[in-house]
Design a protein around this motif. Sequence first.
Motif, PDB file in Angstrom:
ATOM      1  N   ASP A  72      -2.101  18.070 -12.550  1.00 56.97           N
ATOM      2  CA  ASP A  72      -1.268  19.024 -12.109  1.00 56.97           C
ATOM      3  C   ASP A  72      -1.463  19.450 -10.657  1.00 56.97           C
ATOM      4  OD1 ASP A  72       0.293  18.980 -14.379  1.00 56.97           O
ATOM      5  OD2 ASP A  72      -0.946  20.613 -15.321  1.00 56.97           O
ATOM      6  N   ILE A  73      -2.737  19.117 -10.138  1.00 62.81           N
ATOM      7  CA  ILE A  73      -3.227  19.499  -8.682  1.00 62.81           C
ATOM      8  C   ILE A  73      -2.493  18.777  -7.937  1.00 62.81           C
ATOM      9  CG2 ILE A  73      -5.189  19.373  -7.221  1.00 62.81           C
ATOM     10  CD1 ILE A  73      -7.123  19.608  -9.352  1.00 62.81           C
ATOM     11  N   PRO A  74      -1.659  19.160  -6.747  1.00 62.21           N
ATOM     12  CA  PRO A  74      -0.800  18.649  -5.994  1.00 62.21           C
ATOM     13  C   PRO A  74      -1.577  17.710  -4.895  1.00 62.21           C
ATOM     14  CG  PRO A  74      -0.869  20.784  -5.529  1.00 62.21           C
ATOM     15  CD  PRO A  74      -1.665  20.713  -6.670  1.00 62.21           C
ATOM     16  N   LEU A 130       0.758  -1.341   0.123  1.00 66.08           N
ATOM     17  CA  LEU A 130       0.055   0.043   0.116  1.00 66.08           C
ATOM     18  C   LEU A 130       0.727   1.237  -0.068  1.00 66.08           C
ATOM     19  CD1 LEU A 130      -2.771  -1.101   2.536  1.00 66.08           C
ATOM     20  CD2 LEU A 130      -2.805  -1.044  -0.019  1.00 66.08           C
ATOM     21  N   LYS A 131       1.741   1.246   0.582  1.00 66.91           N
ATOM     22  CA  LYS A 131       2.900   2.480   0.802  1.00 66.91           C
ATOM     23  C   LYS A 131       3.488   2.691  -0.826  1.00 66.91           C
ATOM     24  CE  LYS A 131       4.477   2.443   5.468  1.00 66.91           C
ATOM     25  NZ  LYS A 131       5.641   2.292   6.359  1.00 66.91           N
ATOM     26  N   ASN A 132       3.610   1.612  -1.418  1.00 60.65           N
ATOM     27  CA  ASN A 132       4.168   1.824  -2.874  1.00 60.65           C
ATOM     28  C   ASN A 132       3.395   2.270  -3.747  1.00 60.65           C
ATOM     29  OD1 ASN A 132       6.537   0.535  -2.067  1.00 60.65           O
ATOM     30  ND2 ASN A 132       6.215  -1.321  -2.375  1.00 60.65           N
ATOM     31  N   ILE A 133       1.964   2.317  -3.468  1.00 64.53           N
ATOM     32  CA  ILE A 133       1.061   2.797  -4.577  1.00 64.53           C
ATOM     33  C   ILE A 133       0.308   3.925  -4.162  1.00 64.53           C
ATOM     34  CG2 ILE A 133       0.337   0.449  -5.644  1.00 64.53           C
ATOM     35  CD1 ILE A 133      -2.006   0.436  -3.964  1.00 64.53           C
ATOM     36  N   GLY A 134       0.369   4.346  -2.683  1.00 64.92           N
ATOM     37  CA  GLY A 134      -0.246   5.530  -2.122  1.00 64.92           C
ATOM     38  C   GLY A 134       0.459   6.670  -2.225  1.00 64.92           C
ATOM     39  N   ILE A 135      -0.191   7.791  -2.149  1.00 61.48           N
ATOM     40  CA  ILE A 135       0.383   9.111  -1.992  1.00 61.48           C
ATOM     41  C   ILE A 135       0.806   9.671  -0.603  1.00 61.48           C
ATOM     42  CG2 ILE A 135      -0.118  11.478  -2.756  1.00 61.48           C
ATOM     43  CD1 ILE A 135       0.072   9.461  -4.826  1.00 61.48           C
ATOM     44  N   LEU A 136       2.135   9.723  -0.295  1.00 65.59           N
ATOM     45  CA  LEU A 136       2.556  10.009   0.890  1.00 65.59           C
ATOM     46  C   LEU A 136       1.925  11.440   1.373  1.00 65.59           C
ATOM     47  CD1 LEU A 136       4.133   9.279   3.732  1.00 65.59           C
ATOM     48  CD2 LEU A 136       6.108  10.390   2.359  1.00 65.59           C
ATOM     49  N   LEU A 137       1.480  11.642   2.396  1.00 68.60           N
ATOM     50  CA  LEU A 137       0.788  12.806   2.988  1.00 68.60           C
ATOM     51  C   LEU A 137       1.768  13.508   3.933  1.00 68.60           C
ATOM     52  CD1 LEU A 137      -2.804  11.784   3.502  1.00 68.60           C
ATOM     53  CD2 LEU A 137      -1.845  12.959   1.392  1.00 68.60           C
ATOM     54  N   PRO A 138       1.480  14.881   4.166  1.00 68.86           N
ATOM     55  CA  PRO A 138       2.456  15.698   5.147  1.00 68.86           C
ATOM     56  C   PRO A 138       2.336  14.908   6.584  1.00 68.86           C
ATOM     57  CG  PRO A 138       1.483  17.295   3.765  1.00 68.86           C
ATOM     58  CD  PRO A 138       0.869  15.948   3.502  1.00 68.86           C
ATOM     59  N   THR A 139       0.963  14.401   6.811  1.00 60.73           N
ATOM     60  CA  THR A 139       0.906  13.808   8.139  1.00 60.73           C
ATOM     61  C   THR A 139       1.739  12.545   8.471  1.00 60.73           C
ATOM     62  OG1 THR A 139      -1.046  12.456   7.525  1.00 60.73           O
ATOM     63  CG2 THR A 139      -1.605  14.746   8.592  1.00 60.73           C
ATOM     64  N   GLY A 140       2.098  11.980   7.267  1.00 60.56           N
ATOM     65  CA  GLY A 140       2.782  10.899   7.389  1.00 60.56           C
ATOM     66  C   GLY A 140       2.040   9.604   6.941  1.00 60.56           C
ATOM     67  N   VAL A 183      -7.834   9.639 -10.926  1.00 63.86           N
ATOM     68  CA  VAL A 183      -8.271  10.980 -10.175  1.00 63.86           C
ATOM     69  C   VAL A 183      -9.488  10.374  -9.536  1.00 63.86           C
ATOM     70  CG1 VAL A 183      -9.237  13.076 -10.330  1.00 63.86           C
ATOM     71  CG2 VAL A 183      -6.965  12.720 -11.568  1.00 63.86           C
ATOM     72  N   SER A 184      -9.878  10.725  -8.445  1.00 61.19           N
ATOM     73  CA  SER A 184     -11.192  10.511  -7.753  1.00 61.19           C
ATOM     74  C   SER A 184     -11.781  11.810  -7.135  1.00 61.19           C
ATOM     75  CB  SER A 184     -11.078   9.609  -6.838  1.00 61.19           C
ATOM     76  OG  SER A 184     -10.297   9.934  -5.445  1.00 61.19           O
ATOM     77  N   PHE A 228      -8.980  14.247  -5.852  1.00 59.66           N
ATOM     78  CA  PHE A 228      -7.863  13.808  -5.348  1.00 59.66           C
ATOM     79  C   PHE A 228      -7.206  13.133  -6.361  1.00 59.66           C
ATOM     80  CE2 PHE A 228     -11.202  13.481  -2.297  1.00 59.66           C
ATOM     81  CZ  PHE A 228     -10.655  13.827  -1.062  1.00 59.66           C
ATOM     82  N   ASN A 229      -5.833  13.570  -6.689  1.00 59.31           N
ATOM     83  CA  ASN A 229      -5.000  13.346  -7.595  1.00 59.31           C
ATOM     84  C   ASN A 229      -3.958  12.071  -7.163  1.00 59.31           C
ATOM     85  OD1 ASN A 229      -3.397  13.185 -10.012  1.00 59.31           O
ATOM     86  ND2 ASN A 229      -2.466  14.974  -9.509  1.00 59.31           N
ATOM     87  N   PHE A 230      -4.129  10.949  -8.026  1.00 60.40           N
ATOM     88  CA  PHE A 230      -3.241   9.752  -7.724  1.00 60.40           C
ATOM     89  C   PHE A 230      -2.313   9.492  -8.796  1.00 60.40           C
ATOM     90  CE2 PHE A 230      -7.082   9.041  -5.369  1.00 60.40           C
ATOM     91  CZ  PHE A 230      -6.361   8.314  -4.100  1.00 60.40           C
ATOM     92  N   ASN A 231      -2.128  10.578  -9.731  1.00 57.70           N
ATOM     93  CA  ASN A 231      -1.149  10.471 -10.825  1.00 57.70           C
ATOM     94  C   ASN A 231       0.379   9.864 -10.490  1.00 57.70           C
ATOM     95  OD1 ASN A 231      -1.026  10.518 -13.646  1.00 57.70           O
ATOM     96  ND2 ASN A 231       0.269  12.627 -13.303  1.00 57.70           N
ATOM     97  N   THR A 232       0.790  10.542  -9.621  1.00 62.42           N
ATOM     98  CA  THR A 232       2.159  10.341  -9.491  1.00 62.42           C
ATOM     99  C   THR A 232       2.313   8.668  -9.056  1.00 62.42           C
ATOM    100  OG1 THR A 232       1.822  10.744  -7.163  1.00 62.42           O
ATOM    101  CG2 THR A 232       2.786  12.428  -8.453  1.00 62.42           C
ATOM    102  N   SER A 233       1.315   8.059  -8.316  1.00 67.24           N
ATOM    103  CA  SER A 233       1.551   6.722  -8.478  1.00 67.24           C
ATOM    104  C   SER A 233       0.551   5.556  -9.189  1.00 67.24           C
ATOM    105  CB  SER A 233       1.456   6.230  -6.634  1.00 67.24           C
ATOM    106  OG  SER A 233      -0.254   6.406  -6.362  1.00 67.24           O
TER     107      SER A 233
END
Length: 421
Positions: free
Chosen positions: A185-187, A67-77, A212-213, A202-207
């Motif tokens: 392009d939305i972060p 899940l870490k490999n496909i998820g988007i890491l958030l500032p909260t960890g 997009v959802s 919610f933009n998942f493009n980086t992973s």
Amino acid sequence: MKICIVGGGLAGLAFAVSLSKAVAEDRDVEISVVEQRDFSSRGATFGLALNGQVALQDICPSLLEELKNIGILLPTGGYMLPWYCVRDGLLEHARRCQNVTIFTNTSVVSATDKGVDDILVTLEETSADGTVNTTTVKMDLLIGADGVHSSVRSLVGAPPAVSSHTKCWRGALNDLPPHLSHVLDIPTGKMIKTESGLFGIFNFNTSMAGFVSWVATSKNLDVMTPFEALEGIEDSNDLTLAQGLLEASTQQEREFFTTLSTIPLNMETGWGGKGRITLIGDAAHALRPASGLGGSLAFEDAVLLTRAITKHMDSDESIDAALREFESLRFVRCQTILEDQTRIAESGYGTAAKSFKWTPEYEKWVFAGPDADLKPPLNMYVGDEENVAEGGAVKRETNHRVLAARPTSSSISLSSSLSSS
């Protein structure tokens, strides 16, 4: 020991995997997961908070890494994930467990706890041609993991969910039309305020390339479509973007909505379990979707219920007492976080008098996971001199003591139709 888990969502599958791992050497343990529907890919954005990661590390470390490999890491960890990716990962691991059997299109319609040796559970299986087959089986434990509108919750006579008077639509796009490509392009995410709620992107493009959802909410229950829910967006570019995403989504996503509900925890009703029946996840403590903590608390439930059951198997403690101990351990923590998430959710809609920022002590407690202290820190929010939750820490401690003293067994006769969660 035969255990029936009602609900093949995150809570039910996590508990099945957790318990299977803990009793792998015990061939006498049989775990059945009963799911009312087929496993579809529908689902919202899922936040895997730090406390959920701690719990998943205990349940299934390899899944956590996946899940870490496909998820988007958030500032909260935490990680932002498509809900179905989490569910599918748990489902895959549950299917690998030799002592876990999964039944789909199957409902629990009644259960009778005889208070002696077993629970009689009546199941209805609907075949592809619509034929309904009914069977009654003997179980040692019944676990309600069937969501906020839990049938098992109804079976034990616990109060139903309470509406938060908020409609919610959700959708996802794997292939954006060219005129919407700038969404990529939305972060990470974008929240847009409307007249009656919020529209989130919610933009998942980086992973997950191109994925997009979106989610649309409205506090106005007279709003009938997600397009109407966009009323009041001030920025014309934001309005055009939101409308474009809705137009590119399926008709089913635009038409299907849920009315968000919660299950409050209070002294009068307690956790909801009875005899050899208990509840986990949203069936016990459904939260408002504010900080992505609902699923993570369900994973904590899975870990601690597994510990309670294995402790019972290794001692002379009755299984009723083990379940009540589990419920008592969870009550104050889940009640505190539930009330906190309600405040934060309402402040997001602009109906609260203030915003709520966690103190470092409270944040550490929330994210500690299954082994967090039983009581929360006195100061929950920055600027507060004491815990703002009604009754404060003294009342919470009293709740814990009273719950621990509740009867550990009872004889109940139960019957109900399984409702949609």
